[in-house]
Design an enzyme around this catalytic site. Sequence first.
Site, short mmCIF file in Angstrom:
data_model
loop_
_atom_site.label_atom_id
_atom_site.label_comp_id
_atom_site.label_asym_id
_atom_site.label_seq_id
_atom_site.Cartn_x
_atom_site.Cartn_y
_atom_site.Cartn_z
N SER A 57 -33.49 21.49 72.27
CA SER A 57 -34.01 22.44 73.25
C SER A 57 -33.24 23.74 73.12
O SER A 57 -32.11 23.75 72.60
CB SER A 57 -33.79 21.89 74.66
N TYR A 60 -29.42 17.53 81.87
CA TYR A 60 -30.29 17.83 80.73
C TYR A 60 -29.57 18.74 79.72
O TYR A 60 -29.55 18.46 78.51
CB TYR A 60 -31.57 18.50 81.24
C1 BGC Z 1 -37.27 21.95 79.11
C2 BGC Z 1 -38.40 22.67 79.83
C3 BGC Z 1 -38.13 24.16 79.87
C4 BGC Z 1 -37.73 24.71 78.52
C5 BGC Z 1 -37.29 26.17 78.59
C6 BGC Z 1 -37.06 22.60 77.78
O1 BGC Z 1 -36.09 21.94 77.04
O2 BGC Z 1 -37.58 20.56 78.99
O3 BGC Z 1 -38.56 22.14 81.14
O4 BGC Z 1 -39.31 24.84 80.31
O5 BGC Z 1 -36.68 23.94 77.98
O6 BGC Z 1 -36.40 26.42 79.64
#
Ligand code: BGC
Length: 269
Positions: A154, A167
């Site tokens: 991410s 996260y």
């Molecule tokens: C998340 C999303 C988010 C995106 C940008 C991703 O890794 O799971 O919820 O919109 O990152 O912030």
Amino acid sequence: MDKEELLKNQVALVTGASSGIGTGIAKAMGAAGATVIVNYASSEESANTVVEEVSDAGGKARAIRADVSDEAEVTEMFRKAVEQFGTIDVLVNNSGVQKDSEFVNMTLKQWQTVIGINLTGAFLCAREAAREFIRRGVRPERSKAAGKIIFVSSVHEVIPWAGHVNYAASKGGVMLLMKSIAQELAPHRIRVNSIGPGAIKTRINRAAWETPEAEAELLRLIPYNRAGEPDDIGKVAAWLASDESDYITGTTIFADGGMLLYPGFATGG
Ligand code: BGC
């Protein structure tokens, strides 16, 4: 090389492929000629739909259930896959969840669930895949590499994220897990990389794009001025799994419409 030849004769296992980005990746792998294993944790029906979609597009696919955070289930999934298809050439560690909470109210369960699936799950699957790649070695008629591991990370492997620290910590962990494994496995001709998606329209971030107001707010963070679609990530994954990217290992490719470009500084600073 034709697109449908990119992954010819190869088997790709995609975790969390019954929805969202995972589905986009499974379809792209199928379109590139791979046999696709559609892993899912609970939604068998959705996984079967993805299998049908890949088949309807001329590809081959099969669904296998496993909770990636469970060691025994992961081992069993790889055993079944190798039994049925002979080996695996590509692993896409896509399974991921968010359990959002203000930091001071975050429960241990919220923390452990996210770390368990996003980080420990990625470790368990990568370990099984690496064992299989090393056992089999390079078969030049399939690929120049003995195997390819792709993490779906991410932008939050680098962008801090208040209200989502479990996260962000899991994705920061994925970054050095990926790089360290890449360093260790390169001599075996195993390539290990990540894709770092930005805001891709899926269930996980529905609240961020489902109303025009929310989407307008979200687009302020995306210089390219559109949210991503699962297919944007699928295309990168198919290429990263193919020999077209044979010299790339230990890298994160961000597919984020410029989210990492500090958009606030376009007019400020
Ligand atoms: C998340 C999303 C988010 C995106 C940008 C991703 O890794 O799971 O919820 O919109 O990152 O912030």
